[in-house]
Design a protein around this motif. Structure first.
Motif, short mmCIF file in Angstrom:
data_model
loop_
_atom_site.label_atom_id
_atom_site.label_comp_id
_atom_site.label_asym_id
_atom_site.label_seq_id
_atom_site.Cartn_x
_atom_site.Cartn_y
_atom_site.Cartn_z
N LEU A 16 -5.75 4.10 -8.12
CA LEU A 16 -6.99 4.36 -7.39
C LEU A 16 -8.13 3.46 -7.87
CD1 LEU A 16 -6.89 8.25 -7.11
CD2 LEU A 16 -6.46 6.55 -5.33
N ARG A 33 -7.52 -0.21 -6.81
CA ARG A 33 -7.82 -0.53 -5.42
C ARG A 33 -9.26 -0.98 -5.26
NH1 ARG A 33 -4.89 4.28 -1.95
NH2 ARG A 33 -2.84 3.33 -1.94
N GLU A 74 0.83 -1.20 0.00
CA GLU A 74 0.00 0.00 0.00
C GLU A 74 0.87 1.26 0.00
OE1 GLU A 74 -3.57 1.02 2.88
OE2 GLU A 74 -3.60 -1.01 2.04
N SER A 75 1.97 1.20 0.72
CA SER A 75 2.82 2.39 0.75
C SER A 75 3.49 2.60 -0.60
CB SER A 75 3.84 2.30 1.90
OG SER A 75 5.07 1.83 1.45
N GLU A 116 2.03 1.87 -3.44
CA GLU A 116 0.96 2.51 -4.22
C GLU A 116 0.90 4.00 -3.92
OE1 GLU A 116 -2.63 0.48 -3.18
OE2 GLU A 116 -1.78 -1.45 -3.75
N ASN A 117 1.01 4.32 -2.63
CA ASN A 117 0.96 5.74 -2.26
C ASN A 117 2.14 6.50 -2.87
OD1 ASN A 117 -1.37 5.47 -0.83
ND2 ASN A 117 -0.32 4.98 1.09
N ALA A 149 -1.55 7.11 -11.31
CA ALA A 149 -2.30 7.38 -10.08
C ALA A 149 -3.75 6.95 -10.25
CB ALA A 149 -2.21 8.87 -9.74
N LEU A 192 1.12 7.56 -6.21
CA LEU A 192 0.22 8.72 -6.12
C LEU A 192 1.02 9.99 -5.86
CD1 LEU A 192 -2.75 7.33 -3.97
CD2 LEU A 192 -2.49 7.37 -6.44
N ALA A 193 1.99 9.88 -4.93
CA ALA A 193 2.78 11.06 -4.58
C ALA A 193 3.67 11.50 -5.73
CB ALA A 193 3.62 10.78 -3.34
#
Lengths: 130, 663
Positions: free
Chosen positions: B111, B114, B36-37, B39-40, B107, B43-44
């Motif tokens: 999303l 998920r 998950e991190s 994936e983040n 991103a 996004l970042a």
């Protein structure tokens, strides 16, 4: 994994073979045009695409007796006189890089009408190189 | 400010490296929190790319000539819109646009993933991260848009040929298409890495491929229209390497869009689909490489360009990794079913794929031929339009026929007698059209005649398919015919959207054939008052005008146009002499006939008070090409439109909750 040959494979194989055949026939008949620099022209006969930089004055009339100019290696000093009749792109002028198809006749490169192409000076290219 | 941009790019690079490393480790060890991190981090990275993009945009708008990029691509008097379009007017900026779109798409994919396909996401994220690493590394280390210099008073300006409304939308559209192909690629690789042999990746990425393909297709038509209207040599496509660069991934994606249907319906062609998606992505990279590396300006600068070798290296890496992965997962990719008959819907799709890929490869061969021959023979040999046109006929005409056969032929196995019944009407209509056209004199071009006969066949079979469907729906639910038609399309958006796209390709073919096989060209020097007859038109030279415009001297030849004794007006082809750029631009005059779709295209050279050199082209049906663009868009939108029924069907098929809710 032992399997019976499926029609799919046969079809693919035949398809690929047929296309290869078409391809070979075409390249054998038509071929392409060699791309040369003025310094490489040296006595060569047959149609080639000449790539170079327009140098000096551009004289004459592309719709009459012919446009006359000299074409030099983009990086180099060898040059050849050129005569060309036909449509001239907007960007054409002394100092521009061009490509022109034609053949050498008595020391002058005679262009084929409609084959003069200017290399767009900055479209998509790295400015530092031009 | 430039420091902020550079820092943002470095942060983006760091986040992408983290997405690869942490995401890969998490997927391998099944660490959900870590995944998950990662994936983040993707996004970042979008946020970081946005910051970098904003810095460049602000510098462009504020004419901050301490930025080398701004200095080299804009000037103070450049209109605002073109100042913004200078963002993608040069190499560094367009790479930043790539990164921006890439991280943005990634991103969105994360999303959406998920919610719908979490099990696939674990290995997809590191692949996406890998691509982001490449582009941000290029921007950080090789081609930085944030290089600075001592501030200059004014910039060098933008090439006049890029100062055009089309250039505001055409390049970004192509980029959206190129970059969009990354997502299906990443999901395909993600599925293989996760050792999944099922179709989930195909289903999840269907819309991504469609979106990318639509942008690429429409973007190319915009480019063609720009060339036709603005460049003014009388054509719209010249098999230029830049044009081919966009056409190749589009062809590969077209093949992919068709063959995935076979995988979804029959579980076949799995390896082929993975190969196609890798091929489409590699061709998108290759296209960017061709248009942005400078290799085109001179074949000889091939090895000199700093960015070119990076791109080639990355393409090589992508191909090598994908090949190794596919080979190692071959047992997973075995088909569950086999092709039962060479006369079936599946087989037609297969032929269509072979032709599309063959066409794509011949174009690729033509593009790299000079490079290959230079390496082998020491002298580059180029192939010209005759080469490409030959293969357009050789592969394009059979493709056209398949477009008429495919939708009507039965799945699995079709009997010859059934075929006769199915194709009686389309064949009859095609033959009648062919005979009628021959009587009208279309025999002057054999490929043209064949092409039009095929077009009639395809249109008839599409029409038949719509009529049959509407009739069946009408019989089933009653109501109005129009309602039945709307319901038919609404319930099978993908299928009928596809047919609308087919119809647009036929329109395109009609336009291309009309304007290339049945066109007329005349060139002549005209004195004032002298006339020239071309086709049905009579043109009379009336003299020249000269006017001082805002930034150019505008010289126009006045040409009166008549047809059948009726005066159609005065056309004004001419030239603009730009003061600042010291450049001449050809301003062709085009008169479109609304009822016949024909264009009268005039180019004037050597415009003088008493004479002009006039080039006249009559291009029948050319306007259908532009109409085809909108039909194409409409069909693609119908196919793309969200479909709740389809979602439910897929949820049932792919393990319902596992696939569609978070695992």
């Amino acid at each position: 994994m032992a399997r019976r040959a499926s029609p799919a494979r046969l079809v693919v194989a035949l398809g690929v073979a047929a296309m290869l055949a078409v391809f070979l026939v075409y390249t054998a008949i038509a071929g392409g045009t060699p791309q040369l620099r003025p310094s490489e022209l040296n006595g060569r006969t047959g149609e080639v695409a000449l790539i170079g930089k327009v140098v000096g004055r551009v004289d004459g009339d592309a719709r009459g007796s012919g446009l006359r100019f000299r074409l030099r290696d983009v990086e180099g000093t060898a040059a050849v006189p050129v005569v060309y009749r036909g449509s001239v792109p907007d960007l054409f002028r002394s100092g521009r890089d061009i490509s022109l198809r034609g053949e050498l006749q008595n020391g002058t490169f005679v262009g084929k009408p409609g084959t003069l192409v200017t290399k767009c000076p900055s479209k998509y290219t790295d400015k530092k190189n031009t | 400010m430039p420091e902020l941009g550079r820092a943002a790019l470095i942060v983006c690079l760091g986040l992408a490296v983290y997405a690869v490393a942490a995401g890969g480790y998490a997927a391998w060890r099944r660490r959900e929190r870590l995944a998950e991190s990662a994936e983040n981090a993707v996004l970042a990275s979008f946020a970081a790319a946005l910051v970098a993009g904003a810095v460049l945009l602000i510098a462009l708008i504020e004419n901050d000539f301490s930025f080398v990029y701004v200095y080299e691509h804009t000037s103070i008097e450049l209109p605002r819109a073109y100042t913004i379009s200078a963002f993608w007017g040069g190499q560094e900026g367009s790479l930043l646009l790539w990164l921006l779109i890439l991280t943005g798409f990634s991103a969105v994919a994360v999303l959406l993933g998920r919610r719908s396909s979490h099990s696939l996401l674990a290995w997809t994220v590191p692949v996406l991260g890998g691509v982001i690493v490449f582009f941000s590394l290029l921007l950080v280390a090789v081609a930085s848009p944030f290089a600075t210099q001592a501030a200059q008073a004014d910039g060098q300006g933008l090439n006049p040929s890029l100062q055009n409304p089309y250039m505001l939308v055409h390049p970004p559209m192509l980029y959206l298409g190129f970059v969009g192909l990354t997502i299906p690629f990443a999901f395909a690789m993600g599925a293989l890495l996760a050792r999944r042999g099922d179709e989930l990746w195909v289903v999840v990425t269907r819309r991504w491929t469609l979106v990318a393909w639509t942008f690429l297709g429409f973007g190319q038509l915009l480019g063609a229209h720009w060339a036709y209207v603005e460049v003014g040599w009388g054509g719209y496509f010249a098999w230029d390497p830049v044009e081919n660069a966009a056409l190749m991934p589009w062809l590969a994606a077209t093949a992919f869009l068709h063959s995935v249907m076979i995988q979804e319906k029959r579980g076949m062609l799995k390896i082929w689909n993975v190969l196609l998606v890798v091929g489409a992505f590699a061709l998108a990279l290759f296209g960017t490489f061709l248009t942005r590396s400078g290799i085109l300006s001179s074949i000889h600068s091939f090895t000199e360009g700093s960015i070119g070798s990076w791109f080639l290296g990355f393409i090589g890496l992508v191909l090598a990794c994908s090949a190794a992965l596919i080979v190692s997962r071959l047992p997973l990719l075995r088909s569950k079913t086999r092709l039962e008959s060479p006369i079936s819907r599946e087989a037609t799709f297969l032929y269509n794929n072979l032709l599309l890929v063959a066409f794509c490869l011949t174009i690729l061969w033509g593009v790299i031929y000079p490079i290959l021959t230079e390496a082998l023979r020491g002298e580059p040999v180029t192939v010209g339009p005759p080469y490409y046109n030959f293969f357009l006929n050789a592969f394009g005409l059979p493709l056209l026929v398949l477009m008429g056969i495919g939708p009507l032929i039965a799945w699995r196995r079709a009997s010859l007698r059934g075929l006769g019944r199915t194709f009686m009407w389309p064949l009859g209509i095609a033959l009648a059209t062919g005979v009628a056209l021959l009587a009208l004199g279309a025999g002057s071009s054999l490929p043209g005649l064949i092409g039009y006969t095929f077009c009639a066949f395809v249109l008839a079979s599409i029409g038949l398919e719509f009529t049959r469907g509407t009739r069946a729906r009408h019989a089933l639910s009653g109501g109005s015919w129009l309602g039945a038609f709307a319901e038919l399309v609404g319930r099978n958006r993908r299928r009928y959207g596809g047919y609308v796209v087919h119809a647009s390709i036929v329109l395109l073919a009609i336009g291309v054939i009309g304007s290339s096989a049945y066109d007329t060209t005349r060139e002549q020097r005209l004195r004032t008052g002298q006339s020239l007859a071309v086709g049905d038109y009579t043109l009379t030279y009336r003299g020249a005008t000269q006017e001082r415009g805002a930034n150019a001297m505008e010289i126009r030849a006045l040409v009166d146009v008549e047809r059948g004794g009726e005066r159609l007006g005065t056309m004004q082809p001419g030239k603009n002499n730009y003061f600042a750029e010291q450049q001449v631009s050809n301003e062709a005059a085009i008169r479109s006939d609304r009822s016949s779709g024909e264009d009268l295209f005039l180019i004037a050279e050597q415009i003088g008070r008493d004479q002009v050199f006039l080039k006249v082209l009559v291009k029948p049906l050319v306007n259908l090409i532009w109409i085809a663009g909108f039909v194409f868009l409409a069909g693609a939108l119908i196919a793309l439109w969200p479909d709740a029924r389809e979602q439910r069907r897929l949820a049932l098929r792919y393990g319902g909750r596992e696939a569609l809710s978070r695992a």
